[in-house]
Design an enzyme around this catalytic site. Structure first.
Site, PDB file in Angstrom:
ATOM      1  N   ASP A  83       0.851  -1.189   0.000  1.00 40.79           N
ATOM      2  CA  ASP A  83       0.000   0.000   0.000  1.00 40.79           C
ATOM      3  C   ASP A  83       0.893   1.248   0.000  1.00 40.79           C
ATOM      4  O   ASP A  83       1.835   1.342   0.803  1.00 40.79           O
ATOM      5  CB  ASP A  83      -0.877  -0.040   1.262  1.00 40.79           C
ATOM      6  CG  ASP A  83      -1.957   1.023   1.277  1.00 40.79           C
ATOM      7  OD1 ASP A  83      -2.387   1.463   0.192  1.00 40.79           O
ATOM      8  OD2 ASP A  83      -2.393   1.396   2.386  1.00 40.79           O
TER       9      ASP A  83
ATOM     10  N   GLY B 226      -9.149   5.552   1.043  1.00 40.90           N
ATOM     11  CA  GLY B 226      -9.909   6.264   2.078  1.00 40.90           C
ATOM     12  C   GLY B 226     -11.365   5.853   2.099  1.00 40.90           C
ATOM     13  O   GLY B 226     -12.254   6.692   2.271  1.00 40.90           O
TER      14      GLY B 226
HETATM   15  O1  LIG Z   1      -6.897   4.063   1.725  1.00 40.89           O
HETATM   16  C1  LIG Z   1      -6.562   3.396   2.686  1.00 40.89           C
HETATM   17  C2  LIG Z   1      -5.294   2.659   2.675  1.00 40.89           C
HETATM   18  O2  LIG Z   1      -4.553   2.920   1.515  1.00 40.89           O
HETATM   19  C3  LIG Z   1      -7.392   3.262   3.925  1.00 40.89           C
HETATM   20  O3  LIG Z   1      -8.425   4.211   4.003  1.00 40.89           O
HETATM   21  P1  LIG Z   1      -9.270   4.413   5.353  1.00 40.89           P
HETATM   22  O4  LIG Z   1      -8.451   5.247   6.267  1.00 40.89           O
HETATM   23  O5  LIG Z   1     -10.529   5.111   4.932  1.00 40.89           O
HETATM   24  O6  LIG Z   1      -9.583   3.061   5.897  1.00 40.89           O
HETATM   25  O1  LIG Z   2      -2.242   4.525   3.775  1.00 39.55           O
HETATM   26  C1  LIG Z   2      -3.050   4.502   4.676  1.00 39.55           C
HETATM   27  C2  LIG Z   2      -3.368   3.308   5.481  1.00 39.55           C
HETATM   28  O2  LIG Z   2      -4.443   3.618   6.338  1.00 39.55           O
HETATM   29  C3  LIG Z   2      -2.166   2.787   6.234  1.00 39.55           C
HETATM   30  O3  LIG Z   2      -1.909   3.551   7.340  1.00 39.55           O
HETATM   31  P1  LIG Z   2      -0.484   3.416   8.120  1.00 39.55           P
HETATM   32  O4  LIG Z   2       0.547   4.059   7.261  1.00 39.55           O
HETATM   33  O5  LIG Z   2      -0.755   4.113   9.422  1.00 39.55           O
HETATM   34  O6  LIG Z   2      -0.235   1.938   8.309  1.00 39.55           O
HETATM   35 ZN   LIG Z   3      -4.671   4.828   0.695  1.00 37.57          ZN
HETATM   36 ZN   LIG Z   4      -2.059   6.321   2.598  1.00 39.26          ZN
END
Ligand SMILES: O=C(CO)COP(=O)(O)O
Ligand SMILES: O=C[C@H](O)COP(=O)(O)O
Ligand SMILES: [Zn+2]
Ligand SMILES: [Zn+2]
Length: 359
Positions: A83, A233
């Site tokens: 991610d 998000g």
């Molecule tokens: O986009 C996200 C991780 O990349 C997570 O989004 P949320 O904070 O809405 O759960």
């Molecule tokens: O990118 C956003 C995700 O909610 C991951 O969050 P984090 O970087 O706190 O693990």
């Molecule tokens: Zn994200």
């Molecule tokens: Zn992010």
């Protein structure tokens, strides 16, 4: 079951018109919660790890844990996804640890805070896609900067997210630029910006079209009907989870997330991957607070973590069912990475963009 690539999974999702939630995991409890939910309803899975998750759990721990999860649940195809990779190294080290998909988020520069130029984004995303595809790994890119249309700011979270004020143009992905971006980078999936942001505080009121621009997604999908769209998000920040947290000593100010109906609308218009982290955190945090309050004598972490896992499992199952992911795992025959690499090499997986679509 072998690990699946994001590309194969989202191609299947597009063919059968469903969406796949991508849940962030940081530890065993979250991994088990997602897998138990998936096994209970025959859903394929995207487990995603942020840079923060990788440094929290350590790469080797995460990699071995995911290996264990796929062994415990052999019938569930699992896509392991990076991610918000912020540079080439983050993406390449993820691949080295067995990830089958990486996000190269070039919407921000390598500090993960500063909005990047369009040319920077194209160049770095194209570079990562070219290399990842050599080994069959999928790539998600991002165009547009996540942030609030209400406040005109990005949502910085654990050192990730745009700082300072953002213009409307930055906060909403431009559909014509999206066509150019996909054509020039060769990404397998495109994350778009439509007014959602990371974390619990997305909207100060139930969102309408002024602050959650689902019409932008529809327009992008019209221009790029063959591109898999990703909504970041996308936690719904359910009222009942806010209430549980606050009933048991939490202090979360009233807030609003992305209604599940709006995500379902997105899925009807090309959204195939739906990122959810905050809802999982809230599901668990509510139960941790409840046990601490109702059983102040308790000190066995398992007594806290079991109900926390169960709450997260219920959340995940609900999203698998609402997004149409349930019932699909057994219909997928996983294509190995080497075979995906050969398919990229022939050009058969290149983005399909016609000039009519782009016009
Ligand atoms: O986009 C996200 C991780 O990349 C997570 O989004 P949320 O904070 O809405 O759960
Ligand atoms: O990118 C956003 C995700 O909610 C991951 O969050 P984090 O970087 O706190 O693990
Ligand atoms: Zn994200
Ligand atoms: Zn992010």
């Amino acid at each position: 079951m072998a690990r699946i690539t994001l590309r194969q999974l989202l191609d299947h999702a597009a063919e059968y018109r469903y969406g796949v939630p991508a849940f962030n995991i940081n530890n065993m409890e979250q991994g088990l919660a997602v897998m138990e939910a998936a096994a209970a309803c025959d859903a394929p899975v995207i487990l995603q790890a942020s840079k923060g998750a990788r440094s929290y759990a350590k790469d080797i721990m995460l990699a071995r844990m995911i290996e264990a999860l796929t062994e415990i649940y052999p019938a569930i195809p699992v896509c392991v996804h990076q991610d918000h990779g912020s540079d080439e190294a983050t993406c390449m080290t993820a691949i080295r640890h067995g990830f089958t998909s990486v996000m190269m988020d070039g919407s921000l520069t390598a500090d993960a805070k500063t909005p990047a130029s369009y040319e920077y984004n194209v160049a770095i995303t194209e570079r990562v896609a070219r290399i990842a595809h050599w080994v069959g790994v999928s790539v998600e890119g991002e165009l547009g900067v996540l942030g609030s249309l209400e406040s005109g700011t990005g949502a910085a979270e654990d050192g990730h997210g745009a700082e300072g004020t953002l213009s409307h143009d930055q906060l909403l992905t431009d559909p014509d630029q999206a066509v150019d971006f996909v054509a020039r980078t060769g990404v397998d999936a495109l994350a778009i910006a439509c007014g959602t942001s990371h974390g619990a505080y997305k909207f100060t009121r139930a969102p309408d079209g002024d602050i959650l621009a689902m019409d932008v997604i529809e327009e992008i999908h019209r221009k790029l009907p063959n591109t898999h769209l990703v909504m970041h998000g996308s936690s719904s920040v359910p009222q009942e989870m806010q209430d549980i947290i606050n009933r048991f000593g939490g202090r979360m100010p009233q807030t609003y997330g992305v209604p599940v109906e709006e995500i379902e609308r997105g899925i009807r218009h090309g959204v195939r991957k739906v990122n959810i982290d905050t809802d999982c955190r809230m599901a668990m945090a509510g139960q941790l607070r409840r046990i601490a309050t109702e059983h102040p004598e308790e000190f066995d972490p398992r007594k806290f973590l079991k109900p926390a896992m169960e709450a997260m499992r219920n959340l995940c199952r609900d999203r698998f069912e609402r997004f149409g992911t349930a019932g699909k795992a057994s219909k997928i025959k996983v294509i190995p990475l080497d075979e995906m690499a050969s398919r990229y090499a022939t050009g058969e997986l290149d983005p399909q963009i016609t000039t009519a679509e782009a016009a």
